[in-house]
Design a protein around this motif. Structure first.
Motif, mmCIF file in Angstrom:
data_model
loop_
_atom_site.group_PDB
_atom_site.id
_atom_site.type_symbol
_atom_site.label_atom_id
_atom_site.label_comp_id
_atom_site.label_asym_id
_atom_site.label_seq_id
_atom_site.Cartn_x
_atom_site.Cartn_y
_atom_site.Cartn_z
ATOM 1 N N ALA A 195 -67.344 -0.027 -3.232
ATOM 2 C CA ALA A 195 -65.974 -0.486 -3.482
ATOM 3 C C ALA A 195 -64.943 0.624 -3.289
ATOM 4 O O ALA A 195 -63.738 0.347 -3.260
ATOM 5 N N ASP A 199 -62.354 0.609 1.658
ATOM 6 C CA ASP A 199 -61.638 -0.659 1.823
ATOM 7 C C ASP A 199 -62.453 -1.643 2.666
ATOM 8 O O ASP A 199 -63.254 -1.248 3.521
ATOM 9 N N GLU A 200 -62.232 -2.901 2.435
ATOM 10 C CA GLU A 200 -63.023 -3.953 3.070
ATOM 11 C C GLU A 200 -62.883 -3.940 4.592
ATOM 12 O O GLU A 200 -63.849 -4.193 5.314
ATOM 13 N N THR A 253 -66.171 -3.780 7.276
ATOM 14 C CA THR A 253 -66.485 -4.803 8.278
ATOM 15 C C THR A 253 -66.681 -4.196 9.663
ATOM 16 O O THR A 253 -67.301 -4.822 10.531
#
Length: 384
Positions: A203, A206-207, A211
């Motif tokens: 976490a 960042d997402e 990805t």
């Protein structure tokens, strides 16, 4: 002294079987008496393992002082004015900062200069440097950030602090993530993959970055960086945090190292392997500035701007000093001026340190959006 580091690692590895890289890095660098940064023979500068910008030329500390002076003005010239340097190396920045500050009597009088330095040996070197410069009485030292009272009005700054904080080394797997641990391997160490020591480590990235990572690719995370920036934010009632360090914003900071080169080791100013010369060489990892921005917001710090060292120096009088030296070299055939120019330009030029080091400015208790065009580091342009 490295024997004490190895003995401590052997003790922990015997008890636990393996260590996270963050645990390994913490002991290698910060063992109380024998870690790399806490050895009496700590080697920074000539004959050492690396240089920091303040050691290249005094103009660096002078430009930082000018930027902080500008921030003092934006805060309404408070007196007293809290200034905190985190991790002050051998003390060069503090000395150059205060020498520059003396040019404005009111500013110098207002400044209360503090240094947080975890290592006793480094504190002694900083105090000796300050004594030699006649600034010893102007500085107060602390071992930890928690020893300072909150509610401060001023500026907290650091140079190459965050890149020396311990990191976890992680990897993207076909399903989920793995962590890379350190195990004993005869007289040395080896890396091995396993489950995450803490599921929350992922976490910290960042997402959008996650990805883009592909199975088999790697990245580093630094929980301590988030903790430190939050502590800085809590310390301030109003003011600025100025961070100068290796690294970049996400996703670039992670994607450029996804083949596993995010942690570097330096010995006698050469790149070496991180698991060698434990306790005798520096370990460093690029800083994810996006993490500082996100976690800073949780402590009231708002991003004012992100730039690089070239703009920090250029926006705070660097080129005027260059012009003076060029004139001196030209008119008086001053070879010393030429040598000084060479050192200064190494700090500034894009192909040297000017773009390598990034700069993040955050503010608390002020309207961040209204500050961007009032800060030299964020308004400088080579086209001017």
């Amino acid at each position: 002294m490295s024997g004490l580091v190895r003995a401590r690692l052997a003790e922990l590895l015997s008890a636990q079987g393996k260590l996270t890289f963050a645990e390994f890095m913490d002991i290698a660098l910060y063992h109380p008496t024998a870690g790399y940064y806490n050895r009496p023979e700590m080697t920074i500068g000539p004959g050492g393992d690396f240089y920091t910008s303040p050691m290249v030329h005094p103009i660096f500390g002078a430009c930082v002082a000018r930027q902080v002076w500008q921030m003092w003005n934006l805060l309404g010239k408070p007196d007293p004015f809290f200034v905190l340097e985190m991790g002050a190396g051998v003390g060069a920045m503090a000395v150059d900062f205060l020498r520059m500050a003396e040019r404005d009597a009111a500013f110098y009088r207002a400044v209360r200069y503090h240094i947080v330095e975890q290592g006793a040996a480094l504190r002694e070197r900083q105090q000796a440097a300050a004594e030699a410069a006649g600034q010893r009485g102007k500085i107060e030292w602390f071992e930890t950030l928690g020893q300072l009272p909150g509610g401060q009005v001023g500026v907290i700054f650091s140079n190459e602090l965050f890149d020396a904080l311990p990191v976890h080394r992680l990897g993207k797997a076909e399903s989920g993530y793995v962590e890379f641990y350190i195990e004993a391997d005869g007289n040395g160490y080896r890396e091995t993959a396993g489950e995450l020591s803490d599921p929350q480590l992922v976490a910290l990235v960042d997402e959008a970055t996650l990805t883009q990572l592909q199975p088999g690719e790697r990245f580093e995370v630094c929980p301590a960086a988030g903790e430190v920036i939050e502590a800085m934010g809590r310390l301030l009632e109003r003011g600025f945090v100025l961070t100068i360090d290796y690294g970049n914003l996400a996703p670039d900071v992670h994607l450029r190292h996804r083949k596993g080169t995010g942690v570097r080791a330096f010995w006698k100013q050469k790149l070496t392997e991180p698991l060698e010369r434990v306790g005798e060489q520096d370990l460093t990892a690029d800083l994810d500035f996006s993490l500082l921005i996100r976690r800073g917001e949780q402590a009231g710090l708002q991003e004012v701007g992100f730039t690089d060292q070239m703009h920090l120096l250029g926006g705070n009088g660097f080129l005027q000093k260059v012009a003076e030296l060029q004139k001196r070299a030209r008119e008086h055939m001053d070879l010393m001026a030429d040598e000084e120019l060479h050192k200064m330009l190494a700090l500034f030029m894009p192909q040297s340190l000017g773009e390598v080091f990034k700069v993040l400015i955050q503010a608390k208790g002020l309207e961040a959006a209204a500050l961007k065009d009032k800060i030299g580091a964020l308004t400088f342009s080579l086209d001017e």
